[in-house]
Write a protein that holds these residues in place. Sequence first.
Motif, PDB file in Angstrom:
ATOM      1  N   HIS A 177      26.363  33.207  38.302  1.00  0.00           N
ATOM      2  CA  HIS A 177      27.182  34.089  39.130  1.00  0.00           C
ATOM      3  C   HIS A 177      26.861  33.854  40.610  1.00  0.00           C
ATOM      4  O   HIS A 177      25.689  33.749  40.974  1.00  0.00           O
ATOM      5  CB  HIS A 177      26.877  35.544  38.740  1.00  0.00           C
TER       6      HIS A 177
ATOM      7  N   CYS B  75      37.166  41.846  41.307  1.00  0.00           N
ATOM      8  CA  CYS B  75      35.721  41.627  41.296  1.00  0.00           C
ATOM      9  C   CYS B  75      35.146  42.286  42.537  1.00  0.00           C
ATOM     10  O   CYS B  75      35.487  41.904  43.655  1.00  0.00           O
ATOM     11  CB  CYS B  75      35.410  40.128  41.304  1.00  0.00           C
TER      12      CYS B  75
ATOM     13  N   HIS C 290      34.072  40.285  45.639  1.00  0.00           N
ATOM     14  CA  HIS C 290      34.903  39.278  46.308  1.00  0.00           C
ATOM     15  C   HIS C 290      34.855  39.281  47.845  1.00  0.00           C
ATOM     16  O   HIS C 290      34.905  38.220  48.455  1.00  0.00           O
ATOM     17  CB  HIS C 290      36.358  39.318  45.787  1.00  0.00           C
TER      18      HIS C 290
ATOM     19  N   CYS D  85      31.864  37.115  48.565  1.00  0.00           N
ATOM     20  CA  CYS D  85      31.577  35.963  47.721  1.00  0.00           C
ATOM     21  C   CYS D  85      31.918  34.647  48.415  1.00  0.00           C
ATOM     22  O   CYS D  85      33.037  34.451  48.878  1.00  0.00           O
ATOM     23  CB  CYS D  85      32.373  36.071  46.419  1.00  0.00           C
TER      24      CYS D  85
ATOM     25  N   CYS E  67      40.577  36.544  42.704  1.00  0.00           N
ATOM     26  CA  CYS E  67      39.425  37.445  42.564  1.00  0.00           C
ATOM     27  C   CYS E  67      39.709  38.915  42.873  1.00  0.00           C
ATOM     28  O   CYS E  67      39.223  39.801  42.167  1.00  0.00           O
ATOM     29  CB  CYS E  67      38.256  36.938  43.387  1.00  0.00           C
TER      30      CYS E  67
ATOM     31  N   CYS F 106      32.283  36.530  36.058  1.00  0.00           N
ATOM     32  CA  CYS F 106      32.875  35.835  37.207  1.00  0.00           C
ATOM     33  C   CYS F 106      33.980  34.947  36.679  1.00  0.00           C
ATOM     34  O   CYS F 106      33.854  34.350  35.609  1.00  0.00           O
ATOM     35  CB  CYS F 106      31.818  34.985  37.908  1.00  0.00           C
ATOM     36  N   VAL F 107      35.060  34.847  37.438  1.00  0.00           N
ATOM     37  CA  VAL F 107      36.175  34.005  36.984  1.00  0.00           C
ATOM     38  C   VAL F 107      35.742  32.553  36.814  1.00  0.00           C
ATOM     39  O   VAL F 107      36.323  31.812  36.037  1.00  0.00           O
ATOM     40  CB  VAL F 107      37.369  34.059  37.961  1.00  0.00           C
TER      41      VAL F 107
HETATM   42  S1  SF4 Z   1      34.920  36.647  40.360  1.00  0.00           S
HETATM   43 FE1  SF4 Z   1      33.317  35.190  40.774  1.00  0.00          FE
HETATM   44  S2  SF4 Z   1      34.176  33.887  42.298  1.00  0.00           S
HETATM   45 FE2  SF4 Z   1      35.476  35.629  42.233  1.00  0.00          FE
HETATM   46  S3  SF4 Z   1      34.661  36.954  43.807  1.00  0.00           S
HETATM   47 FE3  SF4 Z   1      33.709  37.573  41.924  1.00  0.00          FE
HETATM   48  S4  SF4 Z   1      31.875  36.441  41.900  1.00  0.00           S
HETATM   49 FE4  SF4 Z   1      33.113  35.437  43.418  1.00  0.00          FE
END
Ligand code: SF4
Lengths: 348, 328
Positions: free
Chosen positions: B248, B287, B290, B293, B300, B318-319
Motif C-alpha cells: 500500500h 480511498c 487519495h 497519495c 481513486c 488499494c486499487v
Molecule cells: S487507492 Fe491506492 S493508489 Fe489510490 S489513492 Fe488509495 S492508496 Fe493511493
Amino acid sequence: MAVAAAVRAADSDPEPQRPARGGQQGGLGRFIGYRLVAGLGTLVFVLLFNFFLFRMLPGDPAARYRAVKSISPADLAKIRDELTAPLPQQFVAYLKDPLALDGISSWKGQPVWDLVQGRAWPTLVLLGATTIVAVVIGVWIGIKAGWNRGSRFDKVSTAVTLLFYATPEFWLGLLLILLFSTGIGFFPGIFPSGGVIDSGIDPLSFEGITSIADHTVLPAVALAAVYLAEYSLIMRASMVDELGQDYLMTARAKGMMDHMVRRRHAVPNASLPTITLIFLNIGFIIGGAITVETVFSYPGLGLLTFEAVSEQDYVLMQALFLVFTMSVIVFNIIADIVIAVIDPRIRT
Amino acid sequence: MSDVAALELRDVHVTYRTREGPVPAVRGVDLSVFAGEVVGVAGESGCGKSTIVSTILRLFPASATVTGEVLLDGENVLTMRWGRMRAVRWGVASVVFQGALHSLNPIQRIGTQLVEPIFLHDKLATDNSAATKVRTLLEQVGLPARHADAYPHQLSGGQKQRVMIALALACDPQVLICDEPTTALDVMVQAQILELLIGIARERSMAMLLISHDLSVLGTSCDRVAVMYAGRIIEHGPARAVFDWPEHPYTRALSSAFPTIGDAASRYAPSGLPGDPPFPGDLPSGCPFHPRCPSALPVCPTVDVKLLPAGPGRTAACVLVDQSVPTR
Ligand code: SF4
Ligand SMILES: Nc1ncnc2c1ncn2[C@@H]1O[C@H](COP(=O)(O)OP(=O)(O)O)[C@@H](O)[C@H]1O
Ligand SMILES: [Mg+2]
C-alpha cells in the motif's frame, strides 16, 4: 535493530535513579521541622509588627482607663509613664511581655487574657459546629457533583451553592433571626437570639449543653452556609479535574467498581486543595466570625473584637490580634503538614 | 496455537458523538491475535489505534457507540454482564496505556498500586502472598523489590513504564495490550522497554497487541502487523514482509519514515507524505488516502477500496492491488 541489543536490566536506564526509600518518613520529619521553624519566624515578625502597629493607632489609650473606676490613680500614672517613655524603652518593656499577659483592659478593668478566655469557648463551639457541618455536607456535595458532572444533582447543587457563596453572612444572619428567632408568619420563633447560654445554668450540665446548642444553631447555620458552599465548589472543581486523569483509567481497567475508583483514587487526590482551604479557614474563623457573632450577639472572640474596637481598648485589641494571627499561623502549619502526609511529592 | 483467537475484533465500528457531529473513529476493523503471537498496529496519530484499545476492555467513554464484536477467548466483551466485565478487566486482558507516565496514582506507593488488582481478582490472596507477588513482578521487569516502597515521582520515566508493565502482569492475563508503550520515553529507554515487553510476551506465550506509530519498530519485533489509516486497516500481513515490501502506498510512506534522533516531531510525520491525516469526522471520498497519495489514480476518489489479497498471508486496500479495477 542495533538498539534492541541494549541490556535489559533497569540499571542501564540512563535517567537518574533517585533513591526509592531515603527520605520518606525522614522527609516528612524534615518537612515538619522546617515548617515549624518558618512558622516561628512568622510569629516573631508578627510580634514586632504588633509593637509598631499599636503605637501608630490614633487616640489616647490612657484616657480610656479613666472611665474605669476600679483602676487606681497609681496604676493610671504607671500606664501613662509607660506610654510616654522613649520608643526604645517601650520596646524593651514590650519584649518583656509581648503577649500582654499583664495587660489590663481599659474597657472592663480586668486582665485582658481573662476576657479572652471567657470568650474563647463560645467561639470554639461555633467554629466546631460550623466546620463539621460545612466540611461533611460541603465535601459530600462536591464529590457527588464533580464525579457526576452535568447530572441533575450537579446542576442543582452548583446553582444552590453558588447562591449561598454569594450571600453576605450578615444578611443571611438577619434573615435567620427574623424567621427562626423573632418568628414571622408560619415561621416559629423557636431559637433564642443573643448570648451563648441562658444565664444561671451550668454549661456542663445537660440543660446547659442544650441551651448552648439552641443558641449556636442559627449563627452556625449562617456561617456554615458560606463555608459549605466554598468547600463544595472547590471539591467539585477538583473532582472534575480528576475525571480526566490517566490513573483513573488504570484503576477502571483493573476491574474496580466505580465507587472504589472514586473513593480510592479520585477523592484522595482531589481533596488536597479542599483540605488546605479547610485548615486555613479554621484559622481565620477564630478571628473572622466578627460579622456573624455581632449580628447574633454571640459572645465569642469575634464579638469581643468588635467591642474592643468600639471601646478603643488597645491592650485587648493587641491580645486579640495576637490570638488571631497565631491561629492563622498555627493552622497554616497544620494544613501544610496534613498535605505533606497525604502527598509525597510535597515532602521531597 | 489453539484455533480460538485470544483476541478477535470482528467488524468493529466506533463512532463518537460530538457537538460537531458524529466522528467515526474506527470504521470496520477485523483483527485477531492468537496466544504466543505479537501483532502490531501502526498508523499516524488520530487513525483510531487507541479507540480500538478502548473497546477491548470496554473503556470507551459514554459518547462512543460501538458495534461489531470484540472477542476475548471467544467471549464477546461488548455484550458481557457488568460483573463479568470487571473480572475480565486485568484478569483476562490488561493494558499498558499510552499516557503511561501519568498512569500511576501520584500519592500511592508503587507496592500499594501493584497489590490492588491482585486482591481484586484473587479472593484467596493474603497480605503475604500479595507481597511476594509484588516482589516477583518488580524483579521480572528488572526493578529492585525495594521500589515497592517508592512513590511514582521518585522513579524515572523508564522505571515508571517498567512498573506499568509489572502492573499489567499482576493477574497473569492471557492478552497484553500495549498502546504506544514507549512514546513518552527517550530513545535508549524505548528499545529496552520494547525488548522487555516482547521478551515477556514470548516467554509466557501471551497474545500481545503492540500499538505504535513507528512501523520500523513493529516490523522488527512483531509476527504480524496491521497498518491503519482513517479508522480502517489498509494493509495487513507478516511484519517483516509488510515493512520490507509494502504493497500500500501509505505503508510505503510509513516504512521509509526513519526517525531523526533528537527530533521528536519527525517520529510522527512519515517522510515524503504531504499534508495531515484526515479528520475522521470529515473524510475524503473514495480511498481516504487519495489527497496525499503519491500513486493516486483518477479513479481513486470514487472507488470503495476493500482489503484484498496481496501476496502470501497479506492483504491491502488499494486499487493498485485490485486486479478488477482498471488502473489505466
Ligand atoms: S487507492 Fe491506492 S493508489 Fe489510490 S489513492 Fe488509495 S492508496 Fe493511493
Ligand atoms: N472521546 C472522544 N470524543 C470524540 N472524538 C474522539 C475521542 N477520542 C478520540 N477521538 C477522535 O477519534 C480519532 C481517533 O483517535 P485515537 O483512537 O486516539 O487515535 P490514535 O490512538 O491512533 O492516535 C481522532 O480523530 C480523535 O480526535
Ligand atoms: Mg493513541
